[in-house]
Design an enzyme around this catalytic site. Structure first.
Site, PDB file in Angstrom:
ATOM      1  CG  HIS A 143      -2.006  -1.009   1.162  1.00 24.21           C
ATOM      2  ND1 HIS A 143      -3.050  -1.061   2.051  1.00 24.21           N
ATOM      3  CD2 HIS A 143      -2.208  -2.030   0.279  1.00 24.21           C
ATOM      4  CE1 HIS A 143      -3.856  -2.059   1.728  1.00 24.21           C
ATOM      5  NE2 HIS A 143      -3.364  -2.668   0.671  1.00 24.21           N
TER       6      HIS A 143
ATOM      7  CD  GLU B 163      -2.024   4.099   3.142  1.00 25.35           C
ATOM      8  OE1 GLU B 163      -1.688   3.433   2.145  1.00 25.35           O
ATOM      9  OE2 GLU B 163      -3.193   4.102   3.583  1.00 25.35           O
TER      10      GLU B 163
ATOM     11  CB  CYS C  36      -6.458  -0.634   5.177  1.00 21.91           C
ATOM     12  SG  CYS C  36      -4.735  -1.168   5.140  1.00 21.91           S
TER      13      CYS C  36
ATOM     14  CB  CYS D 293      -1.971   1.662   6.214  1.00 24.41           C
ATOM     15  SG  CYS D 293      -1.483   0.863   4.669  1.00 24.41           S
TER      16      CYS D 293
HETATM   17 ZN    ZN Z   1      -3.395   0.129   3.791  1.00 29.70          ZN
END
Ligand code: ZN
Length: 211
Positions: A104, A106, A134, A137
Site C-alpha cells: 500500500h 502508506e 486500512c 496501514c
Molecule cells: Zn493500507
C-alpha cells in the site's frame, strides 16, 4: 472512494452501487469518524482547518496516485513529511506489480521515510494519503509513532480511521496519532472512481469480444 472495495486489489471492481456514495466530502457524515455519536463531525468537518502546506502535500500524494494509475495499480498515493515539512518518503500502490498484499502507498512511503531518517520511529512526521488508511496501514503508522495523518477520500470498505473501524480512537493504544480526513476528498475519490469505472468498462468490452 469507495467504491471499490478492493481499492488495492485487482479483484472485483467493487460494486458500483452503495459504497460509492461517499467517497469524497460529499459523503454525509455517515461514517462518522472518531466517535460514535451523531454530534460528532465527519472527516469533512476538518477540511476547513487545512492550510496551504497541507494542500501542497496532498497534491504530491495525488501525483503519486496518478503514477500508480499509470502503472496499472489502484490510484492511491502517500507522502511523508518530517517535522520541518520536508518530504522524506513517497509511495503509491504496488500490490499488483509487486505481488505484495502489503504494498500500500502508506507502507511504501513509511519505509522510505524510515530509511531516510535511519530510524523506524518517526515521531515528528506526518503522512498524507489520498485514501483513508486500512487497518494494516494504521498499524504501521502507530508503530512508526507518527504525529499526524491526513487522508483524502473516505474508504467505506476497508477504512480504519472511521469508516469501518476507528483504530486511532482506541484509547488503550500506547500511541495516539492525530488523524484528519477529507482534504481534497472529491479529487482523491474521483481518481479512484474513474479508475474503477474504466476498468469495469474494459472488462465488459473484453467479455463482449469473447462472446
Ligand atoms: Zn493500507
Amino acid at each position: 472512494m469507495a467504491a471499490e472495495h478492493d481499492r488495492r486489489d485487482e479483484a472485483s471492481g467493487g460494486p458500483p452501487g452503495t459504497s460509492q456514495a461517499s467517497p469524497s466530502g460529499a459523503a454525509p457524515a455517515a461514517g462518522n469518524p472518531r466517535v460514535a455519536g451523531d454530534a460528532e463531525p465527519g472527516p469533512e468537518a476538518f477540511a476547513e482547518s487545512f492550510g496551504a502546506d497541507d494542500i501542497n502535500a496532498m497534491r504530491i500524494a495525488l501525483e503519486l496516485a496518478a503514477q500508480a494509475e499509470a502503472a496499472g495499480e489502484v490510484p492511491v498515493g502517500a507522502v511523508v513529511l518530517d517535522g520541518a515539512g520536508k518530504v522524506i518518503g513517497k509511495g503509491f500502490n504496488c500490490t499488483i506489480s509487486g505481488h505484495d498484499p502489503t504494498g500500500h502507498a502508506e507502507i511504501v512511503a513509511l519505509r522510505q521515510a524510515a530509511q531516510a531518517l535511519g530510524n523506524y520511529r518517526l515521531p515528528e512526521a506526518s503522512l498524507f494519503v489520498t485514501l483513508e488508511p486500512c487497518a494494516m496501514c494504521v498499524g504501521a503508522i502507530l508503530h512508526a509513532r507518527l504525529a499526524r495523518v491526513v487522508y483524502g477520500a473516505a474508504d467505506p470498505k476497508t477504512g480504519a480511521c472511521h469508516s469501518v473501524l476507528n483504530v486511532p480512537a482506541i484509547a488503550q493504544l500506547n500511541h495516539q496519532t492525530r488523524v484528519e480526513g477529507g482534504l481534497l476528498a472529491q479529487e482523491c475519490g474521483e481518481m479512484l472512481r474513474s479508475f474503477f469505472r474504466e476498468r469495469r468498462a474494459r472488462i465488459r468490452q473484453l467479455k463482449q469480444d469473447d462472446a
